[in-house]
Scaffold this motif. Structure first.
Motif, short mmCIF file in Angstrom:
data_model
loop_
_atom_site.label_atom_id
_atom_site.label_comp_id
_atom_site.label_asym_id
_atom_site.label_seq_id
_atom_site.Cartn_x
_atom_site.Cartn_y
_atom_site.Cartn_z
N GLY A 13 6.92 14.09 9.44
CA GLY A 13 6.44 13.08 8.51
C GLY A 13 7.59 12.53 7.72
O GLY A 13 8.75 12.72 8.03
N ASP A 41 -5.70 4.12 5.70
CA ASP A 41 -5.73 4.77 7.01
C ASP A 41 -4.68 4.17 7.94
O ASP A 41 -3.97 4.90 8.66
N ALA A 44 -1.19 5.30 6.83
CA ALA A 44 -0.99 6.71 7.14
C ALA A 44 -0.66 6.90 8.62
O ALA A 44 0.23 7.67 8.99
N ASP A 45 -1.38 6.16 9.48
CA ASP A 45 -1.12 6.26 10.92
C ASP A 45 0.25 5.70 11.29
O ASP A 45 0.99 6.29 12.07
N SER A 50 0.11 11.85 5.66
CA SER A 50 -1.28 12.04 5.24
C SER A 50 -1.71 10.94 4.28
O SER A 50 -0.88 10.25 3.67
N ARG A 51 -3.01 10.80 4.10
CA ARG A 51 -3.53 9.82 3.15
C ARG A 51 -3.10 10.16 1.73
O ARG A 51 -2.89 9.26 0.91
N SER A 52 -2.95 11.44 1.44
CA SER A 52 -2.54 11.82 0.09
C SER A 52 -1.12 11.32 -0.22
O SER A 52 -0.83 10.91 -1.35
#
Length: 245
Positions: A13, A41, A44-45, A50-52
């Motif tokens: 990440g 979303d 994030a992708d 992550s969304r957080s």
């Protein structure tokens, strides 16, 4: 809506700061103009986080005025007129964009011209002996490192010198501008817009300024400080990017 894929970290990440940088630059450079709705979303992708992580990045960008969370719409990119022009991140990202760089430097030079000479005047009236000695030491270091072509050391001393100048004014509003000043001075070096060998006059003007402040000579301090700012502006106007080794 699309974004260039950043380089992932070894863990697969991106670090939080890298995400903020990626998204912030996309907004500041106009990749996502005002009114664009950013989908958590999708981001994030695209960034493989992550969304957080995206939410935290959006929180940071919201603090800079770049985005705003709107009910029933989501996170919306703000018009540039709504951005926090004093946010160091916004300044740095604008300086990194060749299309905005000249205008951003012009605005910053105008700010320096208005603030720093007055900070010098106040410092000459209010500085304590320890800070005065430190300013003289930093100016002497600039003279030495500049003459030896040690630009990184010159810039480091220059940043601390001007930070101390603002602090020594005794005006907390002036002192709060130190991060902006850091971006101006460090940004010139980062972008390769400084001479390979610093102008000796710039170093000696800093020493003249420090000496005037230490002796309580406010008029000379104001003149010397204004000369420094105007010379810096002239260098920017005449400079082209220089490679940094």
């Amino acid at each position: 809506m699309s974004a260039a894929q950043p380089t992932p970290s070894p863990s697969g990440g991106l670090l939080q700061r890298e995400v903020i940088e990626q998204l912030g630059k996309q907004i500041v450079t106009g990749r996502w103009p005002g009114g664009t709705v950013l989908r958590m979303d999708e981001l994030a992708d695209q960034l493989d986080v992550s969304r957080s992580v995206i939410r935290e990045a959006m929180s940071a960008l919201s603090g800079n005025g770049l985005v705003q969370s709107r009910k029933h719409r989501g996170t919306v990119v703000q018009d540039p007129s709504r951005w926090n022009a004093f946010a160091p991140d916004v300044i740095a990202w604008r300086l990194d964009d060749p299309a905005q760089r000249d205008e951003q430097f012009r605005s910053l030079v105008e700010l320096r011209t208005a603030v720093e000479p007055q900070a010098a005047r106040l410092a000459a009236e209010r500085i304590d002996s320890d800070r005065a000695a430190e300013m003289i030491r930093l100016a002497a270091r600039m003279v030495e490192s500049g003459s030896m072509g040690k630009v990184d050391e010159f810039v480091e001393a220059d940043v601390v010198f001007h930070r101390l100048l603002l602090q020594s004014s005794g005006n907390p509003l002036f002192a709060s501008l130190e991060q902006i000043l850091n971006e101006i001075l460090a940004g010139k070096y980062r972008l390769g817009l400084m001479p390979i060998i610093p102008d000796p006059q710039a170093s000696h003007r800093h020493l003249e300024l420090a000496t005037a402040i230490a002796s309580g000579d406010a008029p000379t301090a104001v003149t010397a400080c204004l000369d420094i700012v105007l010379q810096s502006a002239e260098e920017l106007g005449n400079s082209s990017p220089q490679p940094r080794g």
